[in-house]
Design an enzyme around this catalytic site. Structure first.
Site: not given
Ligand code: CS2
Ligand code: MG
Length: 402
Positions: A236, A262, A210, A402, A283, A159, A147, A339, A212
């Site tokens: 992602e 996630e 990702d 959003w 995820r 981030y 990634r 992951e 996010h």
């Molecule tokens: C991220 C994570 O791993 C990922 O795909 O999106 O680092 C996520 O930000 C954290 O797990 C949040 O706790």
């Molecule tokens: Mg993620």
């Protein structure tokens, strides 16, 4: 086999973890992970104050019945705190059953469907060059999938990108920090990153990215189209998916595969995403989704719609979760990728484990149960420390994105 005792161990070997230990009258014990990044103590209290008293005296082998009892019996359903707490109990019970029957958990789940679990890891950098060098480092270690995230030129902090010289850890100790966001700058930058990575690494390496949850559906569609020439393994969380139907728009515009899930924790949170085939990879993770008992059900639904599982595996889940994910991944038919972020050496010492990495693949090991333990004496040396995920603002200060 009766449950005689159950307790929560909260520790912070470089980051916070919530671990559940369930003990039985036959001396066998099991471990579960209930870590919910930035909200750890809510799960610890949910377990200690509300769930554990109801477990004492129950038959530890009745995993399904205990799951239904905790899910339906609470009256209040779903949500990350509830599902992480149920997940911790469920994981510990599978661990106990594996140990009691002297077999690894993957055998209880139907046995191996493959010889190893393909994993992806994280390459982060302050710019394209640094990210690219990080990718190279992982390619040398045999990774087949990486990634790639890079800081966005013109933004003070992004981030998902590590601070210089440190491995990436999403939470920070103390009160939440804030990071900056500009969709305009981001959408200009990401295609450049992947163009460079394809030029350097060729077409065979699996590349992932990702977002996010930062984009609107139409922005996500545009990004998906603009990275199509670089054939990503997945994009992602392109857009927040509480409104599951919003993924239809993105789907109509791009063939870039989409991975979501996630932040979701029940089959109902992803039902439309699956049944309308709006995503390619799901995820959801063992820890936050009510454990192996529920995630298997989700995976079976996903399989009917040709959606593969791609479990979340960040450092903010403990090695107990990592092991549970690997047993799950090894056994289910519709596994895609797992992951794998690397825990710190202190975390690894607190949670001795049997899983291993070799040449792009991981294996949970063949120890009975999950194959992870906790060194409670060492854990006690690292008490809980308040920590949060950063909060994200647009350049004009707006939080809503959003
Ligand atoms: C991220 C994570 O791993 C990922 O795909 O999106 O680092 C996520 O930000 C954290 O797990 C949040 O706790
Ligand atoms: Mg993620």
């Amino acid at each position: 086999m009766k449950i005689t005792n159950a307790r929560v161990i909260v520790c912070s070997p470089d980051r916070n973890f919530v671990t559940l230990k369930i003990e039985t009258d036959e001396g066998v014990y099991g471990l579960g992970d209930g870590t919910l990044n930035g909200r750890e103590l809510a799960v610890a209290s949910y377990l200690s104050d509300h769930v554990l008293p109801c477990l004492i005296g129950r038959d530890a082998f009745m995993i399904e019945d205990i799951w239904q009892y905790l899910y339906r019996g609470a009256y209040w359903r779903r949500g990350p705190v509830t599902m992480a707490a149920i997940g911790a109990v469920d994981m510990a019970l599978w661990d106990i059953k594996g140990k009691a029957l002297n077999t690894p958990v993957y055998n209880l789940l139907g046995g191996k469907s493959r010889t190893g679990v393909m994993v992806y890891t994280h390459a982060n950098g302050r710019d394209v060059e640094e990210t690219s060098d990080e990718v190279a480092r992982y390619v040398e270690q045999g990774y087949l999938a990486v990634r790639a995230q890079s800081a966005i030129p013109g933004l003070a902090s992004t981030y998902g990108v590590a601070k210089s010289g440190m491995s990436y850890e999403p939470a920070e100790r103390g009160l939440p920090s804030e990071s900056e966001w500009s969709t305009t700058k981001y959408l200009l930058h990401v295609p450049v990153l992947f163009e460079q990575l394809r030029l350097r690494f060729g077409n065979e390496l699996h590349l992932l990215h990702d977002c996010h949850h930062r984009l609107t559906p139409i922005e996500a569609a545009r990004l998906g189209k603009s990275v199509e020439p670089y054939s990503l393994f997945w994009l992602e969380d392109p857009t927040p998916a509480e409104l599951q139907a919003s993924l239809r728009l993105m789907r109509q515009h791009t063939t870039t595969p989409i991975a979501i899930g996630e932040v979701f924790n029940s089959i109902w949170d992803v039902q439309q995403l699956i049944t309308e085939q709006l995503i390619d990879y799901l995820r959801m993770t063992v820890a936050h989704s009510g454990g192996l008992t529920h995630l298997r059900r989700v995976a079976d639904l996903a399989a009917l719609y040709q959606v593969q599982m791609g479990s979340h595996g960040p450092t903010d889940l403990s090695p107990v979760s990592m092991a549970a994910a690997l047993h799950f991944d090894l056994s289910i038919p519709n596994f895609g990728i797992q992951e794998y972020m690397h825990h710190s050496s202190t975390t690894n010492e607190v949670f001795p484990h049997g899983y291993s990495y070799h040449a792009g693949y991981m294996h949970p090991g063949d120890a009975p149960g999950l194959g992870v333990d906790i060194d409670e004496k060492l854990a006690a040396k690292f008490p809980y420390q308040r920590a949060y995920l950063p909060v994200n603002r647009k350049l004009d200060g707006t939080l809503y994105n959003w």
